[in-house]
Design a protein around this motif. Structure first.
Motif, PDB file in Angstrom:
ATOM      1  N   ARG A 165      -4.995   4.207 -12.031  1.00 29.32           N
ATOM      2  CA  ARG A 165      -4.606   4.159 -10.619  1.00 29.32           C
ATOM      3  C   ARG A 165      -4.825   5.487  -9.906  1.00 29.32           C
ATOM      4  NH1 ARG A 165       1.388   2.297 -10.091  1.00 29.32           N
ATOM      5  NH2 ARG A 165       0.793   2.629  -7.911  1.00 29.32           N
ATOM      6  N   HIS A 192       0.816  -1.217   0.000  1.00 25.58           N
ATOM      7  CA  HIS A 192       0.000   0.000   0.000  1.00 25.58           C
ATOM      8  C   HIS A 192       0.850   1.269   0.000  1.00 25.58           C
ATOM      9  CE1 HIS A 192      -3.696  -2.255   0.624  1.00 25.58           C
ATOM     10  NE2 HIS A 192      -3.094  -2.936   1.587  1.00 25.58           N
ATOM     11  N   ASP A 247       0.405   3.387  -3.347  1.00 27.29           N
ATOM     12  CA  ASP A 247      -0.907   4.033  -3.441  1.00 27.29           C
ATOM     13  C   ASP A 247      -1.013   5.208  -2.471  1.00 27.29           C
ATOM     14  OD1 ASP A 247      -1.625   2.186  -5.359  1.00 27.29           O
ATOM     15  OD2 ASP A 247      -2.516   0.799  -3.910  1.00 27.29           O
TER      16      ASP A 247
END
Length: 509
Positions: free
Chosen positions: A269, A92, A95
């Motif tokens: 994304r 993660h 992101d």
């Protein structure tokens, strides 16, 4: 902490501050326990003490004086094993980095727009801050002095065997010939001699020595021009909202050499909901006139969103490359410290220092967010994430202990400081947190004659008697004289304080 008064006047006082060992030993523990007992009896149990209770520490060299509130930092260090090497956390990380970077870019452009009072001033400042590329004009200035060479038979006939090869003009009939303009013919152009450098005769004095001619012929070479160098491609955008110029990223940040396939992948994304939430938090109070649907128009502007997609991709390209693999803990540490191995993307990113600092700051915020999420729990919503980032921006310094900004943050009394470290011997990553807090510090006064007597005995023993035994009796703990602490606070080389300041002048009034 040992404070020695070196000089004192009516309005000033000169002191020297020394720091003693922080690691407790058996000798220090015996004396420190007695010091704590004296302060506790003097201040903490004062209200419960009897009226005529005797002093159990009569004759001790320490006399309690007062208790003062002092602002200082607490130093906490912990091992990050299980956090930085967790595959789930590292998965993660990218992101979260995209979200933090989007927030930071929007805040940067928004703060820049606050300096403008209207849209016209904003456009003028934007053009002044980011001038157009001057590559073409630079190439034109670097062209040779003579664009075309025309052949003239007169110039060849005037050169003789007796002529100096470094003469700027041929001798003989050429000096007596009239100017070509007067004859109505084509302009005269001199041929350059093979191996020499061509110059213009009007800039050269009439009489020059052969050495000067040689130096001038060698020095006046023109720089080589790299005609194969291509100009960076600028991303052209057309905003659907005129106010989007206030939030557009600088033009020089739009030239990253990223393939179009990666741009399309980043569009998928890109956290569009997070991007819209950040825009909805902007107020634009600095604008005198603004439409009521300003935020909605900004959210619908696809060109503005494409700019941020390209800007985020440029930073990801510089820090992580173009692959989508999960970064290793070693790469995370190198990215945090700014020691990433060279790549094409990093070379482009470092050529934009301001953007590189924003990307590095965003990555450090992301790492601190990863540690907080692993310690305190996941982030529930966008508001909580914004509160985290605003707290990092206002109350934290996140960087390295070796940075100059770390020292400045301590001097500015930043509430919190965080640093990431690595122990190569044990192969572990550590986190260090400094927390500013206010503590009550107990202040006492030592008998000056007792201290001078122990230091005089120390000087005689080490310099005259040459007793350098580390476990000699004269430095053993003494709860009444505080001998071990007093010997340690002596000036080097007799004493061994871990810190000694220079002379500090303190005003008394």
């Amino acid at each position: 902490m040992w404070i020695l008064v070196l000089e004192k006047g009516f309005t000033y006082c000169g002191v020297n501050i020394k720091g003693l060992e922080l690691q407790e030993t058996s000798c220090h523990a015996a004396e420190a326990h007695r010091v704590d007992e004296i302060f506790e009896m003097a201040f903490k149990h004062q209200e419960h003490a009897k009226i005529l209770s005797p002093n159990r520490h009569f004759g001790h060299i320490l006399t309690p004086c007062t208790v003062l509130p002092v602002r200082l930092y607490s130093d906490a260090r912990n091992v990050l094993s299980g956090i930085i090497d967790s595959h789930e956390n590292l998965k993660h990380l990218k992101d979260d980095f995209i979200k933090v970077l989007v927030w930071m870019l929007v805040q940067y452009c928004y703060k820049r727009s606050k300096t403008c009072e209207s849209l016209g001033i904003a456009n003028r400042n934007k053009k002044g801050s980011f001038p157009e590329n001057q590559h073409s004009s630079a190439v034109e200035r670097s062209r040779p002095l003579r664009e075309e060479d025309s052949f003239s038979v007169y110039t060849i006939e005037d050169w003789t065997d007796d002529s100096d090869v470094f003469d700027l003009e041929p001798s003989g009939r050429m000096k007596d010939r009239k100017e070509p303009g007067q004859l109505g013919t084509t302009p005269k152009v001199h041929l350059s001699i093979p191996g020499s450098v061509e110059t213009q005769s009007q800039d050269v004095p009439q009489e020059m020595s052969p050495e000067d001619k040689l130096y001038r012929a060698i020095v006046l070479g023109l720089p080589a021009v790299d005609k194969g160098k291509q100009q960076e491609a600028l991303l052209q955008v057309e905003f659907s909202c005129s106010y989007s110029e206030l939030l557009s990223i600088p033009e020089e940040w739009r030239t990253a050499p990223v393939p179009s396939s990666k741009v399309n992948e980043m569009r998928q994304r890109f956290p569009e909901e997070w991007y819209h939430f950040i825009l909805s938090q902007l107020d634009f109070f600095h604008l005198k006139e603004k439409p009521s649907n300003l935020l909605e128009d900004l959210m619908k502007d696809k060109a503005l969103k494409d700019l941020y997609i390209h800007g985020v991709l440029s930073c990801c390209f510089g820090l992580f490359g173009l692959d989508n693999t999960v970064p290793a803990p070693s790469h995370v540490f190198r990215a945090y410290t700014g020691g990433i191995p060279w790549s094409v993307g990093l070379d482009w990113l470092t050529s934009k220092p301001e953007l590189f600092q924003l990307a590095l700051k965003a990555f450090r915020y992301t790492f601190k967010l990863m540690v907080d999420k692993a310690s305190l729990g996941p982030v529930e919503n966008f508001k909580e994430l914004v509160s985290y980032l605003e707290e990092y921006e206002n109350d934290w310094y996140i960087g390295l202990v070796s940075d100059l900004e770390w020292q400045q943050a301590v001097l500015q009394e930043k509430p919190y400081l965080f640093a990431l470290g690595h122990d190569p011997n044990m192969g572990i990553y550590t986190g260090r947190v400094l927390t500013l807090q206010e503590l009550l510090v107990q202040v006492g006064k030592l008998n000056d004659e007792a201290v001078r007597g122990q230091w005089a005995n120390l000087s005689w023993e080490l310099l005259y008697a040459t007793n350098d035994d580390e476990e000699r009796y004269s430095i053993q703990a003494h709860p009444v004289l505080l001998r071990n602490l007093t010997v340690q606070a002596a000036d080097p080389p007799l004493g061994y304080p871990i810190y000694s300041s220079e002379l500090l002048h303190l005003p008394l009034f």
